[in-house]
Structures are given as structure tokens and as C-alpha cells.
Design a protein around this motif. Structure first.
Motif, PDB file in Angstrom:
ATOM      1  N   ASP A  54       0.831  -1.207   0.000  1.00 52.35           N
ATOM      2  CA  ASP A  54       0.000   0.000   0.000  1.00 52.35           C
ATOM      3  C   ASP A  54       0.864   1.255   0.000  1.00 52.35           C
ATOM      4  N   PHE A  55       0.347   2.295  -0.625  1.00 50.86           N
ATOM      5  CA  PHE A  55       1.050   3.574  -0.731  1.00 50.86           C
ATOM      6  C   PHE A  55       0.191   4.703  -0.185  1.00 50.86           C
ATOM      7  N   LYS A  56       0.857   5.710   0.330  1.00 52.01           N
ATOM      8  CA  LYS A  56       0.224   6.987   0.628  1.00 52.01           C
ATOM      9  C   LYS A  56       0.772   7.990  -0.384  1.00 52.01           C
ATOM     10  N   ILE A  57      -0.079   8.907  -0.792  1.00 49.98           N
ATOM     11  CA  ILE A  57       0.333   9.911  -1.770  1.00 49.98           C
ATOM     12  C   ILE A  57       0.919  11.121  -1.048  1.00 49.98           C
ATOM     13  N   LEU A  58       2.138  11.472  -1.423  1.00 50.96           N
ATOM     14  CA  LEU A  58       2.779  12.693  -0.941  1.00 50.96           C
ATOM     15  C   LEU A  58       3.146  13.508  -2.179  1.00 50.96           C
ATOM     16  N   GLU A  59       2.435  14.599  -2.382  1.00 49.01           N
ATOM     17  CA  GLU A  59       2.591  15.384  -3.602  1.00 49.01           C
ATOM     18  C   GLU A  59       3.999  15.962  -3.738  1.00 49.01           C
ATOM     19  N   ILE A  60       4.397  16.249  -4.967  1.00 50.08           N
ATOM     20  CA  ILE A  60       5.668  16.917  -5.249  1.00 50.08           C
ATOM     21  C   ILE A  60       5.567  18.346  -4.732  1.00 50.08           C
ATOM     22  N   PRO A  61       6.493  18.788  -3.886  1.00 56.29           N
ATOM     23  CA  PRO A  61       6.414  20.148  -3.339  1.00 56.29           C
ATOM     24  C   PRO A  61       6.935  21.207  -4.306  1.00 56.29           C
ATOM     25  N   ILE A  62       6.202  22.301  -4.438  1.00 54.83           N
ATOM     26  CA  ILE A  62       6.587  23.404  -5.311  1.00 54.83           C
ATOM     27  C   ILE A  62       6.641  24.698  -4.500  1.00 54.83           C
ATOM     28  N   ASP A  63       7.682  25.481  -4.718  1.00 56.53           N
ATOM     29  CA  ASP A  63       7.818  26.798  -4.087  1.00 56.53           C
ATOM     30  C   ASP A  63       7.063  27.804  -4.949  1.00 56.53           C
ATOM     31  N   PHE A  64       5.870  28.170  -4.532  1.00 54.20           N
ATOM     32  CA  PHE A  64       5.020  29.046  -5.335  1.00 54.20           C
ATOM     33  C   PHE A  64       5.619  30.436  -5.510  1.00 54.20           C
ATOM     34  N   GLU A  65       6.400  30.894  -4.561  1.00 52.00           N
ATOM     35  CA  GLU A  65       7.018  32.220  -4.676  1.00 52.00           C
ATOM     36  C   GLU A  65       8.133  32.211  -5.721  1.00 52.00           C
ATOM     37  N   ARG A  66       8.918  31.139  -5.732  1.00 54.10           N
ATOM     38  CA  ARG A  66      10.006  31.030  -6.711  1.00 54.10           C
ATOM     39  C   ARG A  66       9.452  30.942  -8.130  1.00 54.10           C
ATOM     40  N   THR A 133      18.267  27.273 -12.458  1.00 52.80           N
ATOM     41  CA  THR A 133      17.299  28.369 -12.354  1.00 52.80           C
ATOM     42  C   THR A 133      16.315  28.311 -13.527  1.00 52.80           C
ATOM     43  N   ILE A 134      15.635  27.183 -13.647  1.00 56.72           N
ATOM     44  CA  ILE A 134      14.712  26.987 -14.765  1.00 56.72           C
ATOM     45  C   ILE A 134      13.569  27.992 -14.741  1.00 56.72           C
ATOM     46  N   GLU A 135      13.286  28.572 -13.577  1.00 55.38           N
ATOM     47  CA  GLU A 135      12.202  29.548 -13.488  1.00 55.38           C
ATOM     48  C   GLU A 135      12.476  30.769 -14.365  1.00 55.38           C
ATOM     49  N   GLU A 136      13.749  31.096 -14.587  1.00 60.02           N
ATOM     50  CA  GLU A 136      14.075  32.232 -15.455  1.00 60.02           C
ATOM     51  C   GLU A 136      13.692  31.932 -16.897  1.00 60.02           C
ATOM     52  N   ASP A 137      13.885  30.687 -17.345  1.00 57.83           N
ATOM     53  CA  ASP A 137      13.447  30.294 -18.689  1.00 57.83           C
ATOM     54  C   ASP A 137      11.925  30.276 -18.784  1.00 57.83           C
ATOM     55  N   MET A 138      11.284  29.824 -17.715  1.00 57.41           N
ATOM     56  CA  MET A 138       9.822  29.752 -17.731  1.00 57.41           C
ATOM     57  C   MET A 138       9.186  31.128 -17.834  1.00 57.41           C
ATOM     58  N   LEU A 154       4.109  20.956 -12.836  1.00 56.09           N
ATOM     59  CA  LEU A 154       3.647  21.689 -11.648  1.00 56.09           C
ATOM     60  C   LEU A 154       4.271  23.074 -11.574  1.00 56.09           C
ATOM     61  N   GLU A 155       5.560  23.161 -11.885  1.00 59.71           N
ATOM     62  CA  GLU A 155       6.231  24.466 -11.880  1.00 59.71           C
ATOM     63  C   GLU A 155       5.614  25.395 -12.918  1.00 59.71           C
ATOM     64  N   ALA A 156       5.286  24.846 -14.078  1.00 59.75           N
ATOM     65  CA  ALA A 156       4.663  25.654 -15.132  1.00 59.75           C
ATOM     66  C   ALA A 156       3.276  26.124 -14.705  1.00 59.75           C
ATOM     67  N   TRP A 157       2.514  25.257 -14.067  1.00 61.15           N
ATOM     68  CA  TRP A 157       1.188  25.658 -13.567  1.00 61.15           C
ATOM     69  C   TRP A 157       1.325  26.800 -12.568  1.00 61.15           C
ATOM     70  N   ALA A 158       2.340  26.709 -11.689  1.00 64.78           N
ATOM     71  CA  ALA A 158       2.560  27.773 -10.700  1.00 64.78           C
ATOM     72  C   ALA A 158       2.843  29.105 -11.389  1.00 64.78           C
ATOM     73  N   MET A 159       3.478  29.041 -12.566  1.00 62.15           N
ATOM     74  CA  MET A 159       3.794  30.243 -13.336  1.00 62.15           C
ATOM     75  C   MET A 159       2.606  30.721 -14.177  1.00 62.15           C
ATOM     76  N   GLY A 160       1.542  29.914 -14.220  1.00 59.60           N
ATOM     77  CA  GLY A 160       0.378  30.264 -15.026  1.00 59.60           C
ATOM     78  C   GLY A 160       0.561  29.977 -16.509  1.00 59.60           C
TER      79      GLY A 160
END
Length: 199
Positions: A54-66, A133-138, A154-160
Motif C-alpha cells: 500500500d502507498f500513501k500519496i505525498l505530492e511533489i512540493p513546489i515553491d510558489f514564490e520562486r 534556475t529553470i524559473e528564469e526560462d519559464m 507543476l512548476e509551469a502551472w505555478a507560473m500560469g
């Protein structure tokens, strides 16, 4: 067998995080493991069917501010942060075909060179090395392409940003950000891990 190095650690509880369906993420089956974690149901079901655990789901964490902010682009830009490995080759080839078919698209690959040389150079396709620093490319992208719904998506979704999600065969679709996206905020993921751990 349980790795010798891990066997030397002492902890109240030990969880095995199986990040993907890749063989390197195969669960460690050992009585000293208290539980198993996966970032999404697809991964959990894959390993559960093979090992009956059995597994429990632990989502991938994203820094929304970054991962926030967007700059204006002059040309529709698709960003594909990925390594050039066999799993991603169908996706890479499809992205190249998309860019070659439309001169108004700029395609940027970001990742380690593990086979880039096999692709013919094209004026609107750019290959860049991996970056921390992939956020700069995004910020300069309109769309982010990735295989499955993983960290890049997920990172792209955070960037809209628009996200094209590929499978291992090179098929793709645009996937919308889920309504419960806040669960990926790293603070909420940390709270969930504390809850799972029982502190």
C-alpha cells in the motif's frame, strides 16, 4: 536487500518514497520500512500491482514564490526542460516536428546533452545545457512541455503557463491546472508529511 548504509540510520519511522515508475525507484521491500510514498496514483498503482504493498500519496512540493512572474515574449515559445534519454525521445521528436512545421514557434530544450548531436540544427530550435534556475526560462515561455504530470508541469502551472503533457509514446495533450493545486505548495506538503509521520 535493504542497503547497508540505510540500515545504519535510526529513526522513529522509515518511509520509502518511490518517485516514478522507473526501475531505479523500485520499492525497497524490508521489514524495517514502515510505509511507502508516491507522488501520484499512477506511480503508486504501478508498484502496488507488482509488490502488493500500500502507498500513501505525498505530492511533489513546489515553491510558489520562486515559480511566479511572466515576461512578455515576442514569439510563441515552448520550453522543454528534460534530459535526452530513451524514455523522452518520442516526446523530443514530436516537439521538433511541431517546431519545424510552424516557423512562428520557438522551441527551447533545457537539459544535459545525451544525444542532441543526432538532431539537425533548425533556426527556431535551441538547445541549452541544464540549469538550476529553470524559473528564469519559464518567465520567457508561453508553454512548457514535459513527460507525464511531474515537477516540470507543476512548476509551469505555478507560473500560469500552458502545459503540454506527453506520454512515453510521444502522444500529448494540454492539461489544465487542477482546482486543488494548493496541495502542491511545499508548506502544505510538509504539513502532510508531518501528519503521515505522526509527529
Amino acid at each position: 536487500n535493504f542497503p547497508d548504509a540505510l540500515g545504519k540510520f535510526t529513526a522513529k519511522k522509515t518511509y520509502n518514497l518511490c518517485h516514478s515508475k522507473n526501475g531505479c525507484d523500485e520499492p525497497l521491500i524490508d521489514k524495517r520500512i514502515d510505509g511507502y510514498l508516491a507522488p501520484r496514483d499512477e506511480v503508486a498503482n504501478h508498484w502496488k500491482s507488482q509488490f502488493n504493498i500500500d502507498f500513501k500519496i505525498l505530492e511533489i512540493p513546489i515553491d510558489f514564490e520562486r515559480f511566479s512572474g511572466k515576461r512578455q515574449t515576442n514569439k510563441y515559445t515552448i520550453l522543454a526542460p528534460n534530459t535526452f534519454d530513451p524514455l523522452r525521445m518520442p516526446m523530443i521528436k514530436n516537439l521538433i516536428d511541431r517546431a519545424k512545421a510552424d516557423p512562428d514557434i520557438r522551441l527551447i530544450f533545457r537539459g544535459d546533452d545525451r544525444g542532441v548531436s543526432q538532431f539537425n540544427k533548425h533556426s527556431n530550435i535551441i538547445f541549452k545545457p541544464q540549469t538550476q534556475t529553470i524559473e528564469e526560462d519559464m518567465k520567457d515561455a508561453d508553454e512548457v512541455a514535459g513527460i507525464f504530470i511531474g515537477t516540470v508541469t507543476l512548476e509551469a502551472w505555478a507560473m500560469g503557463l500552458k502545459t503540454s503533457v506527453y506520454d512515453e509514446k510521444g502522444n500529448w495533450e494540454y492539461v489544465e491546472k487542477p482546482k486543488d493545486f494548493e496541495k502542491y505548495n511545499y508548506l502544505n506538503v510538509a504539513r502532510k508529511l508531518i501528519e503521515i509521520y505522526g509527529i
